[in-house]
Design an enzyme around this catalytic site. Sequence first.
Site, PDB file in Angstrom:
ATOM      1  CG  ASP A   1      -2.136   0.847   0.954  1.00 48.22           C
ATOM      2  OD1 ASP A   1      -3.223   0.588   1.638  1.00 48.22           O
ATOM      3  OD2 ASP A   1      -2.099   1.870  -0.006  1.00 48.22           O
TER       4      ASP A   1
HETATM    5  C1  GLC Z   1      -4.214   4.381  -0.230  1.00 48.95           C
HETATM    6  C2  GLC Z   1      -5.085   3.215   0.155  1.00 48.95           C
HETATM    7  C3  GLC Z   1      -5.339   2.185  -0.824  1.00 48.95           C
HETATM    8  C4  GLC Z   1      -5.054   2.785  -1.927  1.00 48.95           C
HETATM    9  C5  GLC Z   1      -3.623   3.329  -2.196  1.00 48.95           C
HETATM   10  C6  GLC Z   1      -3.557   4.054  -3.561  1.00 48.95           C
HETATM   11  O1  GLC Z   1      -3.464   4.820   0.951  1.00 48.95           O
HETATM   12  O2  GLC Z   1      -4.989   2.609   1.530  1.00 48.95           O
HETATM   13  O3  GLC Z   1      -6.587   1.510  -0.757  1.00 48.95           O
HETATM   14  O4  GLC Z   1      -5.137   1.923  -3.365  1.00 48.95           O
HETATM   15  O5  GLC Z   1      -3.443   4.061  -1.174  1.00 48.95           O
HETATM   16  O6  GLC Z   1      -4.182   5.284  -3.802  1.00 48.95           O
END
Ligand code: GLC
Length: 736
Positions: A267
């Site tokens: 993430d």
């Molecule tokens: C965010 C979220 C995730 C998302 C990623 C990219 O913090 O936790 O669900 O896909 O970053 O934006």
Amino acid sequence: MDRAQLKSLLESMTLEEKADQLLQLSSNFFGDDRMLTGPALDFGISEDDVKNAGSVLGVTGAAKIKRLQKIQMENQAHHIPMLFMADVINGYKTAFPIPLAQGASFNPDIAKKGAEIAAREAAVSGLHVTFSPMVDLARDARWGRVMESTGEDKYLNSCFAAAMVSGYQGEPDENGGIKSGKLASCLKHFAAYGAPEGGRDYNNVELSERTLREDYFPSYEACVKAGASLAMTSFNTLNHLPTSANRWLLREVLRNEMGFDGVVISDWASIEELIWHGLAADKKEAAKLAMSAGVDIDMATGCYAANLKELVKNGEISQTLLDEAVMRVLELKNKLGLFENPFKDADETKEEAIILCGAHRKAARDAAAECFVLLENDGILPLSEKNRNLLVAGPFADNGRIVGNWSIFADEKDTVTVKAAFEEICGGCTFISTPDYLADRDMLENEDDIKHWEKTAAEIKKDSERIVQAAKKAETVILTLGEAQDMSGEAHSRTDISIPGWQMSLFRDVIAVNKNVIVLLFTGRPLCVKEIKAYARAVLNVWMPGTEGGHAIADIVFGKKAPSGKLPMSFPYSVGQVPVYYNAFTTGRPHLAKYLDAPGKPLYPFGYGKTYTTFKYSEVTLDKRRLLSGGDCIKASVTVTNTGNMEAMETVQLYIRDVIASAVRPVKELKDFQKVMIKPGESKTVVFEIKEEKLRFYTKDMCYKSEPGAFSVFIGGSSDTNNETVFWLDDEEKTM
Ligand code: GLC
């Protein structure tokens, strides 16, 4: 490319190129003129790393992506195309209802259709991958991201998870590739991100392996079985270990047990965050931990790009491990056909033609109407279109911000508001809006925020006075209340899950002058609404209904369709009950399982939802009482009669309880559901098949199997049904 060609490409790549294939940059690295912008230096990466980056997130638009891909490939020694990824969660430009609302439809086909449309719109805009579906089981309404889940039940979540993956990716082509107009799907967040302590986002998750396997893993596994191409780790620690450094989770469970062979992506910055967690001393150690655990792509930090080369050179990370990760990324690009066509579906003309087209809008409108949950109605709904003296008031009376916190590509101006839709069909309405958000005054520190708060509070006071005056003269009042769109979503947990106080003051003032009040509830989470329940004549939960929300609301309020949604998540009596969910255990003192100041049961249970008619259920009948293992099955049926005067859809739900087992079992668990449309006076018989595999669980010894004995089966229109009968699972040994 075939595998041999991919392999020779891999072998021809330098160590630097391989490490950079695992680098995912955010869009701020790529300005319109492709000038290097953004924090390259504090990433600790070079211009060459950016040139070799394997993927980027958050860049959209056919023209921009084609231009960027062309420049990037020209500068890349092996001309390897980049992957373009983004969060297309409940729609791209045509926003569908938020996923929690979609769960309320109990109709996975809606989610599949929504994902298909999202893929079509995002693909022509140049995207290859969506960070969706989010399938974290959610039992705690304080957590802001419940809006992104389909709720508290593993079976319902698994049905929706598979449907969304299938909608995004479609059927593979003859080579197992992803066809035109489709996206690679990324299951997330692995794992158990939805159970943070205190409902506070990013917080620690403490779950037994039994609970993980029983309740939290199934929906991720459903995505794997449906063919999801990527899996994203989660921000949380799971039993004291951050998931991005959790080898057991990523290599043992996800890959070896579930059979996932796609790309694991972190993430946002969650590899670097291993330092914040206190697991890694620096970015180099963070990179080593994550690569060893099985994370392939480093989202939005330079940990991998700046350190993998050295880690491999000094033998701390094997070349094999690096090559396996890079090969998975190359295989994903190949699966998308990017080596043959690096622009895939990017097409400015098609972008213009299909985004927000009529068919997409109609699908979003039909989907939204099927997601609404009628919580209360004394008969005041549906309203007649000829209603001459209707007041529609409050923060969502004329508000385009009803598409959900993750609809980052949808434009507010494209939303059909309640006002716009009502004015199309019903003259004589008065609309009075208020602001939709007033911050918590105690949380404000800086002067500008306090000034803004005072200005908004004054505006609300003035608007509220106008609404109360208008309510005195109105025949009926529709109050649009609830959470502003950005009161749920990431980093938006709440300790108080009630309707904001200023709205409750307005509600009380209106009720004092007019008893004919209908509440339209806009929300990204279950709310505590017992006062609304007590005094409003009707309460329709419309969640965050999406781009066509106004039309869908009008369709239900004026009776073009009857509401049919059922709650995918319990609505608590009070926040003190949280986490509260239907498939709990009885405890040893079920008669005492309550509080001094609240019942033990939620205000509205999972699976609950009313409609504009009434249904009568017959008793549950079984074609036999004893079930064998193997292909044997018991047919359980009920006859459902529409005893009212409007055609409506009923979601018939089948629950099972394992009465005696070697480990404690929930009071009931959803095992199947069917939706049936029934005309007034008509009866329909609904038949379910019960097979042994529906009875399996993790026994005392953590074996996943069924145990012989008595089972209760319940069939009804909500999880609190008592329409029950029993059957017996035979003991194979005894019947041999
Ligand atoms: C965010 C979220 C995730 C998302 C990623 C990219 O913090 O936790 O669900 O896909 O970053 O934006």
